[in-house]
Write an enzyme that holds these catalytic residues in place. Structure first.
Site, PDB file in Angstrom:
ATOM      1  N   TYR A 473      36.422  38.665  40.629  1.00  0.00           N
ATOM      2  CA  TYR A 473      37.238  39.800  40.198  1.00  0.00           C
ATOM      3  C   TYR A 473      38.351  39.979  41.228  1.00  0.00           C
ATOM      4  O   TYR A 473      38.435  40.982  41.912  1.00  0.00           O
ATOM      5  CB  TYR A 473      36.398  41.074  40.073  1.00  0.00           C
ATOM      6  N   ARG A 474      39.168  38.961  41.341  1.00  0.00           N
ATOM      7  CA  ARG A 474      40.166  38.861  42.402  1.00  0.00           C
ATOM      8  C   ARG A 474      40.974  40.149  42.548  1.00  0.00           C
ATOM      9  O   ARG A 474      41.438  40.715  41.559  1.00  0.00           O
ATOM     10  CB  ARG A 474      41.111  37.718  42.082  1.00  0.00           C
TER      11      ARG A 474
END
Length: 531
Positions: A473-474
């Site tokens: 979930y950059r």
């Protein structure tokens, strides 16, 4: 006068840079032709801004509209290789001409790092390298990095009704990034992460060598299973261990608003979801909706969605004993095969054929920004009531929080087994999301500002020292590397400790050994360091 001088200097810089860019562009293309065994085929796989199909190829795999703006930096070249040798040539020529490489499989990187860079770069788009070989006798599969999760699921189902793989519930996610960042889904509590079930891989290193587990060594093999493959090379394919599921599973989705006890249900869920038997996965969503009692009034809705590895007759007694407040009945549940549950979780509930899993495009693409958290202690009711207030703000109209329970298998695996460290002690994970449809920078700023305020507000309730985050979930807000030049260990550890905790040090050691010149890099790649 000063302003005029500045504008003139800027114009000179742009002209010089454009000239240099054009020269690099031509030299790079010539290099590719010289280093590719079949120059005819490589020329057909290269797209430059001069090609009429350049933009369609670029945008095909973009899953976040934030990165489709005209101002978004574009690649010098897009390469869609058919053969591994063409990737080797791209690495060689990129090194020779000072270009960065961004590798894209599904395009789901939340910050667009697989197809955006602010320095001259090329995209290696793996869309053509997506072969999948299933061995139902050994319960294993080889899958190329350009394949999508949905394609892998479909091919497994072709061979067996009782084999599966523990990965994303979103079928358009690319295998390459998903596996190398950890990867989880509804089988998380029974079988762990996708990366936990990788048993071999093939990677092209900085020198163009193709290595498997034996030849790359256990340190590099450890690093690419959760530490981000893009920091270490180009991962070509993965060998995975398939897992056994019953021929019949049970699913349900229940919605509860504040008027129907949503706050207390979410509160109770925190205490029990991670303690259920491993076969039961119940995640929860919260978002703002119109009240059923008054269509003009806003309320909060909690949605509980579940996969149970077994039949409904065993699920109902389990729920009545552990979570009677939810009020689950047999009529709320549907029995189906595991592969049909993949369609169900992705919203295909109208009898769509399994072939929809082979579709490489999202059903809808929006503007969005995401963040992640880990929770170690249940949030009190008073905390939830305060959190709901944030969802009544204008920018939160399409915001949501997704809660995924841990426990089960996740409690049994050491946090140093692979780089992904978020194991024992975490009762659930939060994904924070805000979406919007309006175009333009102003709309993006408003919604991103909202999720940053919301994230700050959540600080007392989530993990601390560091405040942990999930690499897949950059989120560039947690820290970035320098765009040019080297990045110090201290600077990179700001974000690295949040993603990898104590595993960050070992990742840096591996990086320093296999890519000491830091060729494979991006805004959140593992840095090299002299040890």
């Amino acid at each position: 006068m000063k302003t005029t001088t500045t504008l003139l200097l800027s114009l000179v810089f742009v002209l010089l840079f454009s000239t240099s860019w054009a020269r690099t562009h031509e030299d790079f293309l010539q290099c590719l032709s010289l280093h590719s065994p079949n120059t005819t085929s490589i020329s057909k796989l290269i797209y430059t801004p001069n090609n009429s199909s350049y933009l369609s190829i670029l945008q095909f795999s973009i899953q976040n509209l934030r990165f489709t703006e005209p101002s978004t930096p574009k690649p010098l070249v897009i390469i869609t290789p058919l053969h591994e040798s063409q990737i080797q040539a791209t690495i060689c020529c990129s090194k020779n001409h000072g270009l960065q490489i961004r590798v894209r499989s599904g395009g789901h990187d939340y910050e667009g790092l697989s197809y955006v860079s602010e320095v001259p770069f090329v995209i290696v788009d793996l869309r053509n390298l997506r072969s999948i070989t299933i061995n139902a006798e050994t319960n294993t599969a080889w899958v190329e990095s350009g394949a999508l999760i949905g394609e892998l699921y479909y091919r497994i189902a072709e061979k067996s009704k009782t084999l599966a793989f523990p990965a994303s519930v979103c079928p358009t996610v690319g295998v390459g990034g998903h596996f190398s960042g950890g990867g989880y889904g509804a089988l998380l509590r029974k079988y762990g992460l996708a990366a936990d079930n990788v048993i071999d891989a093939r990677i092209i290193d900085i020198n163009g060598n193709i290595l498997d587990r034996k030849s790359m060594g256990e340190d590099l093999f450890w690093a690419i299973r959760g530490g981000g493959g893009a920091s270490f090379g180009v991962i070509l394919s993965w060998k995975v261990k398939l897992v056994v599921v019953p021929s019949t599973v049970t699913v349900f989705t229940l919605d509860r608003t504040l008027e129907h006890n949503a706050t207390n249900l979410v509160h109770k869920w925190q205490y029990i979801a991670h303690k259920f038997p491993q076969e039961l996965f119940i995640r929860a969503f919260v978002r703002r909706v119109n009240s059923s009692q008054d269509g003009k009034k806003k309320t909060i809705q909690a949605t509980f969605q579940s996969l149970y590895l077994g039949g409904v007759d065993k699920l109902i007694p389990l729920m009545q004993e552990s979570f009677p407040e939810l009020g689950l009945t047999k009529q709320d549940c549907t029995e189906m095969s595991w592969i049909k549950s993949i369609l169900y979780f992705h919203g295909f509930t109208n009898g769509e054929p399994l072939e929809v899993l082979l579709n490489r495009t999202q059903t809808s693409v929006l503007y969005f920004k995401a963040k992640s958290d880990y929770v170690k202690e249940p949030i009190p009711v008073t905390g939830w009531e305060k959190i709901w207030k944030k969802f009544y703000e204008e920018e939160a109209e399409t915001a949501q929080m997704i809660f995924s329970p841990y426990g089960g298998k996740m409690d049994e695996i050491s946090e140093s087994s692979i780089p992904f460290p978020h194991r024992v002690g975490n009762i659930y994970q939060i994904q924070h999301l805000v979406y919007w449809l309006e175009e333009g920078e102003e709309a993006s700023k408003r919604h991103i500002s909202w999720i940053r305020r919301h994230y700050s507000y959540m600080a007392p309730y989530v993990s601390k020292f560091p405040r942990a985050a999930y690499m897949n979930y950059r989120d560039l807000d947690v820290g970035v590397n320098n765009k040019l030049g080297n990045t110090s260990y201290a600077q990179a550890s700001i974000w690295g400790s949040k993603y990898f905790n104590n595993n960050f040090d070992r990742l840096v050691q591996v990086k320093s050994k296999v890519d000491p010149g830091n060729f494979f890099r991006n805004e959140q790649s593992i840095p090299s360091k002299e040890w």
